[in-house]
Design a protein around this motif. Sequence first.
Motif, PDB file in Angstrom:
ATOM      1  N   TYR A  27      37.171  37.125  42.226  1.00 21.55           N
ATOM      2  CA  TYR A  27      37.278  36.263  40.829  1.00 21.55           C
ATOM      3  C   TYR A  27      37.228  35.023  41.125  1.00 21.55           C
ATOM      4  CZ  TYR A  27      38.165  40.277  37.744  1.00 21.55           C
ATOM      5  OH  TYR A  27      38.355  41.943  37.224  1.00 21.55           O
ATOM      6  N   VAL A  37      40.851  35.377  43.571  1.00 21.24           N
ATOM      7  CA  VAL A  37      41.612  37.006  43.727  1.00 21.24           C
ATOM      8  C   VAL A  37      40.183  37.984  44.161  1.00 21.24           C
ATOM      9  CG1 VAL A  37      41.877  38.773  42.576  1.00 21.24           C
ATOM     10  CG2 VAL A  37      43.355  36.786  41.775  1.00 21.24           C
ATOM     11  N   LEU A  39      39.228  41.970  44.814  1.00 21.12           N
ATOM     12  CA  LEU A  39      39.415  43.017  43.861  1.00 21.12           C
ATOM     13  C   LEU A  39      38.864  44.330  45.198  1.00 21.12           C
ATOM     14  CD1 LEU A  39      40.896  45.116  42.141  1.00 21.12           C
ATOM     15  CD2 LEU A  39      38.030  44.907  40.783  1.00 21.12           C
ATOM     16  N   ARG A  50      42.155  51.488  44.023  1.00 17.38           N
ATOM     17  CA  ARG A  50      41.516  49.633  43.569  1.00 17.38           C
ATOM     18  C   ARG A  50      42.770  48.408  43.302  1.00 17.38           C
ATOM     19  NH1 ARG A  50      36.167  47.909  40.408  1.00 17.38           N
ATOM     20  NH2 ARG A  50      35.392  49.983  40.789  1.00 17.38           N
ATOM     21  N   PHE A  52      44.264  44.561  45.010  1.00 22.38           N
ATOM     22  CA  PHE A  52      43.532  42.771  45.066  1.00 22.38           C
ATOM     23  C   PHE A  52      44.512  42.537  45.670  1.00 22.38           C
ATOM     24  CE2 PHE A  52      46.960  43.223  41.889  1.00 22.38           C
ATOM     25  CZ  PHE A  52      47.166  41.534  41.659  1.00 22.38           C
ATOM     26  N   ASN A  54      45.581  37.968  46.235  1.00 29.33           N
ATOM     27  CA  ASN A  54      45.679  36.779  45.656  1.00 29.33           C
ATOM     28  C   ASN A  54      44.650  35.361  46.625  1.00 29.33           C
ATOM     29  OD1 ASN A  54      46.132  36.700  43.067  1.00 29.33           O
ATOM     30  ND2 ASN A  54      48.503  37.495  44.525  1.00 29.33           N
ATOM     31  N   LEU A  77      45.914  47.898  41.816  1.00 30.25           N
ATOM     32  CA  LEU A  77      45.355  47.377  40.479  1.00 30.25           C
ATOM     33  C   LEU A  77      46.256  48.406  39.429  1.00 30.25           C
ATOM     34  CD1 LEU A  77      44.576  45.167  38.786  1.00 30.25           C
ATOM     35  CD2 LEU A  77      42.520  46.757  39.308  1.00 30.25           C
ATOM     36  N   LEU A  83      44.604  39.597  35.989  1.00 30.15           N
ATOM     37  CA  LEU A  83      44.549  39.032  36.877  1.00 30.15           C
ATOM     38  C   LEU A  83      43.763  37.576  36.884  1.00 30.15           C
ATOM     39  CD1 LEU A  83      41.525  41.638  38.992  1.00 30.15           C
ATOM     40  CD2 LEU A  83      44.072  41.153  39.209  1.00 30.15           C
ATOM     41  N   SER A  87      35.595  37.247  36.931  1.00 28.05           N
ATOM     42  CA  SER A  87      34.881  38.105  37.451  1.00 28.05           C
ATOM     43  C   SER A  87      33.393  36.917  37.926  1.00 28.05           C
ATOM     44  CB  SER A  87      34.620  39.023  37.186  1.00 28.05           C
ATOM     45  OG  SER A  87      33.777  40.219  37.943  1.00 28.05           O
TER      46      SER A  87
END
Length: 195
Positions: A27, A37, A39, A50, A52, A54, A77, A83, A87
């Motif tokens: 992201y 982010v 993922l 999943r 994530f 930062n 997640l 988020l 993406s």
Amino acid sequence: WLPYDRNRLAALGQDRTAYLGDVVEVYIDPVVRRLSVILFTNGPLGMGERYFINVDDIESLGEDVLVVKDKKCVTKLSESTSLTGTSIESFKGIKVTTLLGKNLGIIEDIQIRASNLRIGEIIFADGKRLVVDASEITMGEDVVLVPEDYTSKVVIKIEQYDGLFGRLMSKEKELVQTITDRSRNVGKWVSRNVY
């Protein structure tokens, strides 16, 4: 650059490293044009739970590995998770045009610079690429705007291979090109000076 579909995540602990999983989505914040982010999943083929991370928790970014500060920065997640950013996949198929409306191409991928985690290159669907200064572009939902002088900055992308073999092949191509260029130069010198 961050070719997100080939990267593995690693968490750097006290004196050891732990494999976390494979990156499945990246992201970016389209306003600041920076990574926001990562993922990832620890299951095979992108399956499984999943998680994530930062951008502030990324310690370093390499061609094959992302290193994060600690395992504690990993968040699972859930459906209620929101988020930050958009993406990179959502930019696929969007036009890149100059401020005066000249179409430069359709986005296939966006690459992130490891040094500042900002957008550094746009890869077009036709194989061409455009190195950008993230502070000079505007990212909208339907179009990415670039300065007019970017028209001359679009270049043909040299075919790349994945992994170690790819890095070796690209070096081999550079060597072959260098040898070819030098051979031509020697040939020109000989034809001018000998004949």
